[in-house]
Design a protein around this motif. Structure first.
Motif, PDB file in Angstrom:
ATOM      1  N   VAL A  93       0.816  -1.217   0.000  1.00 36.95           N
ATOM      2  CA  VAL A  93       0.000   0.000   0.000  1.00 36.95           C
ATOM      3  C   VAL A  93       0.855   1.274   0.000  1.00 36.95           C
ATOM      4  CG1 VAL A  93      -1.953  -1.156   1.105  1.00 36.95           C
ATOM      5  CG2 VAL A  93      -0.293   0.079   2.521  1.00 36.95           C
ATOM      6  N   ASP A  94       2.146   1.111  -0.249  1.00 37.79           N
ATOM      7  CA  ASP A  94       3.084   2.241  -0.317  1.00 37.79           C
ATOM      8  C   ASP A  94       3.159   3.048   0.973  1.00 37.79           C
ATOM      9  OD1 ASP A  94       3.853   1.665  -2.975  1.00 37.79           O
ATOM     10  OD2 ASP A  94       2.096   2.736  -3.737  1.00 37.79           O
ATOM     11  N   ALA A  95       2.977   2.384   2.109  1.00 31.37           N
ATOM     12  CA  ALA A  95       3.139   3.055   3.398  1.00 31.37           C
ATOM     13  C   ALA A  95       4.618   3.294   3.678  1.00 31.37           C
ATOM     14  CB  ALA A  95       2.516   2.229   4.517  1.00 31.37           C
ATOM     15  N   VAL A  96       5.472   2.482   3.065  1.00 27.89           N
ATOM     16  CA  VAL A  96       6.922   2.642   3.142  1.00 27.89           C
ATOM     17  C   VAL A  96       7.490   2.454   1.735  1.00 27.89           C
ATOM     18  CG1 VAL A  96       7.180   1.909   5.541  1.00 27.89           C
ATOM     19  CG2 VAL A  96       7.226   0.220   3.743  1.00 27.89           C
ATOM     20  N   THR A  99      10.526   1.324   0.872  1.00 26.39           N
ATOM     21  CA  THR A  99      11.326   0.104   0.733  1.00 26.39           C
ATOM     22  C   THR A  99      11.092  -0.813   1.913  1.00 26.39           C
ATOM     23  OG1 THR A  99      13.258   0.933   1.939  1.00 26.39           O
ATOM     24  CG2 THR A  99      13.167   1.406  -0.428  1.00 26.39           C
ATOM     25  N   GLY A 100      11.380  -2.081   1.714  1.00 26.36           N
ATOM     26  CA  GLY A 100      11.236  -3.050   2.791  1.00 26.36           C
ATOM     27  C   GLY A 100      12.124  -2.736   3.979  1.00 26.36           C
ATOM     28  N   ALA A 101      13.274  -2.138   3.709  1.00 27.67           N
ATOM     29  CA  ALA A 101      14.205  -1.805   4.785  1.00 27.67           C
ATOM     30  C   ALA A 101      13.616  -0.792   5.761  1.00 27.67           C
ATOM     31  CB  ALA A 101      15.506  -1.273   4.203  1.00 27.67           C
ATOM     32  N   GLN A 102      12.670   0.013   5.303  1.00 24.51           N
ATOM     33  CA  GLN A 102      12.090   1.040   6.167  1.00 24.51           C
ATOM     34  C   GLN A 102      10.882   0.559   6.965  1.00 24.51           C
ATOM     35  OE1 GLN A 102      11.724   3.991   3.056  1.00 24.51           O
ATOM     36  NE2 GLN A 102      13.361   5.184   3.995  1.00 24.51           N
ATOM     37  N   VAL A 103      10.435  -0.660   6.719  1.00 27.00           N
ATOM     38  CA  VAL A 103       9.292  -1.209   7.459  1.00 27.00           C
ATOM     39  C   VAL A 103       9.590  -1.225   8.953  1.00 27.00           C
ATOM     40  CG1 VAL A 103       7.923  -3.285   7.880  1.00 27.00           C
ATOM     41  CG2 VAL A 103       8.365  -2.549   5.542  1.00 27.00           C
ATOM     42  N   LYS A 104      10.764  -1.711   9.324  1.00 27.27           N
ATOM     43  CA  LYS A 104      11.124  -1.809  10.741  1.00 27.27           C
ATOM     44  C   LYS A 104      11.099  -0.432  11.413  1.00 27.27           C
ATOM     45  CE  LYS A 104      14.658  -3.509  13.856  1.00 27.27           C
ATOM     46  NZ  LYS A 104      15.971  -4.137  13.997  1.00 27.27           N
ATOM     47  N   ASP A 105      11.599   0.580  10.722  1.00 27.67           N
ATOM     48  CA  ASP A 105      11.623   1.934  11.292  1.00 27.67           C
ATOM     49  C   ASP A 105      10.218   2.447  11.588  1.00 27.67           C
ATOM     50  OD1 ASP A 105      14.396   1.919  11.017  1.00 27.67           O
ATOM     51  OD2 ASP A 105      14.347   2.966   9.095  1.00 27.67           O
ATOM     52  N   LEU A 153      -1.865 -11.069   9.040  1.00 29.36           N
ATOM     53  CA  LEU A 153      -3.140 -10.360   8.950  1.00 29.36           C
ATOM     54  C   LEU A 153      -4.147 -11.231   8.228  1.00 29.36           C
ATOM     55  CD1 LEU A 153      -1.650  -6.959   7.801  1.00 29.36           C
ATOM     56  CD2 LEU A 153      -2.359  -7.577  10.123  1.00 29.36           C
ATOM     57  N   ARG A 154      -5.372 -11.226   8.710  1.00 32.74           N
ATOM     58  CA  ARG A 154      -6.449 -12.031   8.120  1.00 32.74           C
ATOM     59  C   ARG A 154      -7.578 -11.130   7.648  1.00 32.74           C
ATOM     60  NH1 ARG A 154      -3.621 -14.992  11.297  1.00 32.74           N
ATOM     61  NH2 ARG A 154      -3.603 -17.258  11.341  1.00 32.74           N
ATOM     62  N   ARG A 155      -8.488 -11.692   6.896  1.00 33.39           N
ATOM     63  CA  ARG A 155      -9.639 -10.925   6.417  1.00 33.39           C
ATOM     64  C   ARG A 155     -10.351 -10.258   7.597  1.00 33.39           C
ATOM     65  NH1 ARG A 155      -9.105 -15.078   2.895  1.00 33.39           N
ATOM     66  NH2 ARG A 155      -9.351 -14.566   0.692  1.00 33.39           N
ATOM     67  N   GLY A 156     -10.700  -9.001   7.406  1.00 37.08           N
ATOM     68  CA  GLY A 156     -11.385  -8.247   8.452  1.00 37.08           C
ATOM     69  C   GLY A 156     -10.461  -7.399   9.306  1.00 37.08           C
ATOM     70  N   ASP A 157      -9.152  -7.699   9.307  1.00 35.30           N
ATOM     71  CA  ASP A 157      -8.206  -6.886  10.076  1.00 35.30           C
ATOM     72  C   ASP A 157      -8.113  -5.493   9.457  1.00 35.30           C
ATOM     73  OD1 ASP A 157      -7.580  -8.870  11.908  1.00 35.30           O
ATOM     74  OD2 ASP A 157      -5.757  -9.503  10.878  1.00 35.30           O
ATOM     75  N   VAL A 158      -7.928  -4.491  10.320  1.00 31.65           N
ATOM     76  CA  VAL A 158      -7.781  -3.106   9.864  1.00 31.65           C
ATOM     77  C   VAL A 158      -6.416  -2.602  10.321  1.00 31.65           C
ATOM     78  CG1 VAL A 158      -8.658  -0.750  10.021  1.00 31.65           C
ATOM     79  CG2 VAL A 158     -10.254  -2.678   9.940  1.00 31.65           C
ATOM     80  N   VAL A 159      -5.647  -2.086   9.359  1.00 26.20           N
ATOM     81  CA  VAL A 159      -4.311  -1.564   9.634  1.00 26.20           C
ATOM     82  C   VAL A 159      -4.344  -0.054   9.482  1.00 26.20           C
ATOM     83  CG1 VAL A 159      -1.891  -1.580   8.923  1.00 26.20           C
ATOM     84  CG2 VAL A 159      -3.236  -3.695   8.824  1.00 26.20           C
ATOM     85  N   SER A 160      -3.839   0.635  10.510  1.00 24.56           N
ATOM     86  CA  SER A 160      -3.762   2.091  10.490  1.00 24.56           C
ATOM     87  C   SER A 160      -2.299   2.501  10.526  1.00 24.56           C
ATOM     88  CB  SER A 160      -4.455   2.692  11.711  1.00 24.56           C
ATOM     89  OG  SER A 160      -5.791   2.263  11.778  1.00 24.56           O
ATOM     90  N   VAL A 161      -1.933   3.413   9.636  1.00 21.94           N
ATOM     91  CA  VAL A 161      -0.576   3.966   9.600  1.00 21.94           C
ATOM     92  C   VAL A 161      -0.720   5.475   9.715  1.00 21.94           C
ATOM     93  CG1 VAL A 161       1.559   4.187   8.274  1.00 21.94           C
ATOM     94  CG2 VAL A 161       0.209   2.090   8.100  1.00 21.94           C
ATOM     95  N   GLY A 192      -0.881   9.179   9.270  1.00 20.78           N
ATOM     96  CA  GLY A 192      -0.846  10.015   8.085  1.00 20.78           C
ATOM     97  C   GLY A 192      -1.401   9.387   6.822  1.00 20.78           C
ATOM     98  N   GLN A 193      -1.972   8.176   6.915  1.00 21.04           N
ATOM     99  CA  GLN A 193      -2.517   7.498   5.736  1.00 21.04           C
ATOM    100  C   GLN A 193      -3.904   6.960   6.024  1.00 21.04           C
ATOM    101  OE1 GLN A 193      -0.007   4.829   3.663  1.00 21.04           O
ATOM    102  NE2 GLN A 193       1.833   6.023   4.013  1.00 21.04           N
ATOM    103  N   ASP A 194      -4.627   6.641   4.950  1.00 22.22           N
ATOM    104  CA  ASP A 194      -5.944   6.037   5.106  1.00 22.22           C
ATOM    105  C   ASP A 194      -5.814   4.639   5.703  1.00 22.22           C
ATOM    106  OD1 ASP A 194      -7.199   8.214   3.973  1.00 22.22           O
ATOM    107  OD2 ASP A 194      -7.263   7.347   1.969  1.00 22.22           O
ATOM    108  N   ASP A 195      -6.810   4.242   6.485  1.00 24.58           N
ATOM    109  CA  ASP A 195      -6.825   2.884   7.027  1.00 24.58           C
ATOM    110  C   ASP A 195      -6.981   1.885   5.900  1.00 24.58           C
ATOM    111  OD1 ASP A 195      -6.679   4.068   9.500  1.00 24.58           O
ATOM    112  OD2 ASP A 195      -8.719   3.550  10.099  1.00 24.58           O
ATOM    113  N   VAL A 196      -6.474   0.669   6.147  1.00 21.98           N
ATOM    114  CA  VAL A 196      -6.561  -0.405   5.156  1.00 21.98           C
ATOM    115  C   VAL A 196      -7.217  -1.617   5.805  1.00 21.98           C
ATOM    116  CG1 VAL A 196      -5.243  -1.962   3.664  1.00 21.98           C
ATOM    117  CG2 VAL A 196      -4.466   0.388   4.002  1.00 21.98           C
ATOM    118  N   ARG A 197      -8.274  -2.126   5.153  1.00 22.05           N
ATOM    119  CA  ARG A 197      -8.955  -3.339   5.619  1.00 22.05           C
ATOM    120  C   ARG A 197      -8.532  -4.496   4.722  1.00 22.05           C
ATOM    121  NH1 ARG A 197     -13.354  -4.113   8.648  1.00 22.05           N
ATOM    122  NH2 ARG A 197     -14.003  -1.957   8.455  1.00 22.05           N
ATOM    123  N   ILE A 198      -8.295  -5.647   5.359  1.00 28.97           N
ATOM    124  CA  ILE A 198      -7.962  -6.848   4.609  1.00 28.97           C
ATOM    125  C   ILE A 198      -9.274  -7.516   4.200  1.00 28.97           C
ATOM    126  CG2 ILE A 198      -6.705  -9.042   4.599  1.00 28.97           C
ATOM    127  CD1 ILE A 198      -4.978  -6.501   5.054  1.00 28.97           C
ATOM    128  N   GLY A 199      -9.438  -7.760   2.906  1.00 29.37           N
ATOM    129  CA  GLY A 199     -10.670  -8.352   2.399  1.00 29.37           C
ATOM    130  C   GLY A 199     -10.469  -9.724   1.816  1.00 29.37           C
TER     131      GLY A 199
END
Length: 71
Positions: A22-25, A27-33, A54-62, A64-71
């Protein structure tokens, strides 16, 4: 809220993979940060594990970004 559909036959996606998808980061290297900075929540709870499944129905919030639901 944005919805990300899992591929056919998949039941889960790792948090680190989703953040890159979802382009929250950029590069992969910046995920940990982003995770250790406390910028990510899963279902309203802070999450620092990039391997969190993450499974269907989980909601991820980052911050400064829109929430993301797993479908």
């Amino acid at each position: 809220m944005r919805t990300i559909e899992l591929r056919s036959g998949e039941e889960t996606i790792r948090l680190g993979q989703l953040l890159k998808l979802v382009d929250a980061v950029p590069t992969g290297a910046q995920v940990k940060d982003v995770l250790t900075a406390g910028e990510v929540q899963v279902n309203g709870e802070p999450e620092e594990r990039r391997g969190r499944q993450l499974r269907r129905g989980d909601v991820v919030s980052v911050d400064g970004q829109d929430d993301v639901r797993i479908g």
